[in-house]
Write an enzyme that holds these catalytic residues in place. Structure first.
Site, PDB file in Angstrom:
ATOM      1  N   VAL A 163       0.828  -1.207   0.000  1.00 47.76           N
ATOM      2  CA  VAL A 163       0.000   0.000   0.000  1.00 47.76           C
ATOM      3  C   VAL A 163       0.865   1.260   0.000  1.00 47.76           C
ATOM      4  CG1 VAL A 163      -1.976  -1.148   1.052  1.00 47.76           C
ATOM      5  CG2 VAL A 163      -0.271  -0.044   2.533  1.00 47.76           C
ATOM      6  N   HIS A 191      -4.127  -3.935  -3.095  1.00 51.51           N
ATOM      7  CA  HIS A 191      -4.710  -3.795  -1.761  1.00 51.51           C
ATOM      8  C   HIS A 191      -4.918  -2.347  -1.342  1.00 51.51           C
ATOM      9  CE1 HIS A 191      -3.118  -8.090  -0.802  1.00 51.51           C
ATOM     10  NE2 HIS A 191      -4.240  -8.102  -1.496  1.00 51.51           N
ATOM     11  N   THR A 231       7.090 -11.570  -1.586  1.00 54.25           N
ATOM     12  CA  THR A 231       5.770 -12.028  -1.196  1.00 54.25           C
ATOM     13  C   THR A 231       5.779 -13.546  -1.145  1.00 54.25           C
ATOM     14  OG1 THR A 231       3.434 -12.210  -1.827  1.00 54.25           O
ATOM     15  CG2 THR A 231       5.012 -11.840  -3.606  1.00 54.25           C
ATOM     16  N   ILE A 241      15.481 -17.487  -6.194  1.00 58.93           N
ATOM     17  CA  ILE A 241      16.654 -16.702  -5.792  1.00 58.93           C
ATOM     18  C   ILE A 241      16.467 -16.382  -4.312  1.00 58.93           C
ATOM     19  CG2 ILE A 241      17.993 -14.602  -6.185  1.00 58.93           C
ATOM     20  CD1 ILE A 241      16.764 -14.534  -9.040  1.00 58.93           C
TER      21      ILE A 241
END
EC number: 2.3.1.286
Length: 226
Positions: A89, A105, A171, A211
């Site tokens: 965000v 989001h 993520t 990675i």
């Protein structure tokens, strides 16, 4: 013709700029139960708490700067058609110079009408319970809370479908519906995943090049692999 590079970014890329990840291992966000500060129920229960929480986050964001990972993604625009789909965000991708950023989001530096979610306004100061738009609507943070629809998901799907290369960065791809985006990738797309503690990737139908680095060193390594 430039290849299409789609970046799916999460909290890990902002962590190096000093922004705390969305949720710590104990399920708390900056010491708060996420359902108290990131749900419609929490908003109804205690608006002052929610407003203070996002006002604090907004002030923190304005004191942070993009890091090397954000800047390297901008550099890639010289050679690739780069689109960024972020769960974050913050506005660090934009401040670094990325031209095509889609926020799944919501955005911390925006607020919206409680009555009409299409009425969205830039906002850099504190948001107060008394603040209204010119129609007399009360305002709320422009954040997609738990249990709410993710309206930008429909825009994100065709972007992923057209990608030649997909870079997942920072993520865990455990938060749905954002995590489902990788399933829309073309079977010929090359997929790379940067995370110091990568989640299991054998649940995805694509072969993924992992990675295991933090964001900035990982993007360096990714560029060397291209």
């Amino acid at each position: 013709m430039q290849k299409r590079l789609v970046v799916l970014s999460g909290a890990g890329i902002s962590a190096e700029s000093g922004i705390k990840t969305f949720r710590d291992a104990d399920g708390l966000w900056e010491g708060h139960d996420v359902m108290d500060v990131a749900s419609p129920q929490g908003w109804i229960r205690n608006k002052e708490l929610v407003l203070k929480f996002y006002n604090d986050r907004r002030r923190q964001l304005l004191s942070c700067q993009p890091n090397q990972a954000h800047q390297l993604l901008v550099e890639l625009e010289k050679d690739y058609n780069v689109s960024i789909i972020t769960q974050n965000v913050d506005d660090l991708h934009e401040r670094a110079g990325s031209k095509d950023v889609l926020h799944l989001h919501g955005e911390l530096l925006k607020v919206r009408s409680e009555e009409d979610e299409t009425l969205v306004y830039p906002w850099t100061g504190d948001l107060l319970a008394s603040d209204q738009n010119d129609k007399g609507h009360k305002l709320r943070p422009h954040i997609v809370w738990f249990g709410e629809m993710v309206p930008e998901l429909e825009r994100a799907i065709p972007i992923v479908e057209q990608a030649d290369i997909i870079l997942i960065i920072g993520t865990s791809l455990q938060v749905y519906p954002a995590a489902s985006l990788i399933n829309y990738a073309n079977e010929n797309a090359k997929v790379y995943y940067i995370d110091p503690n990568p989640a299991m990737t054998n649940s995805f139908r694509h072969h993924i090049t992992v990675i295991a680095e933090k964001a900035s060193t990982g993007v360096h390594a990714f560029i060397n692999l291209l």
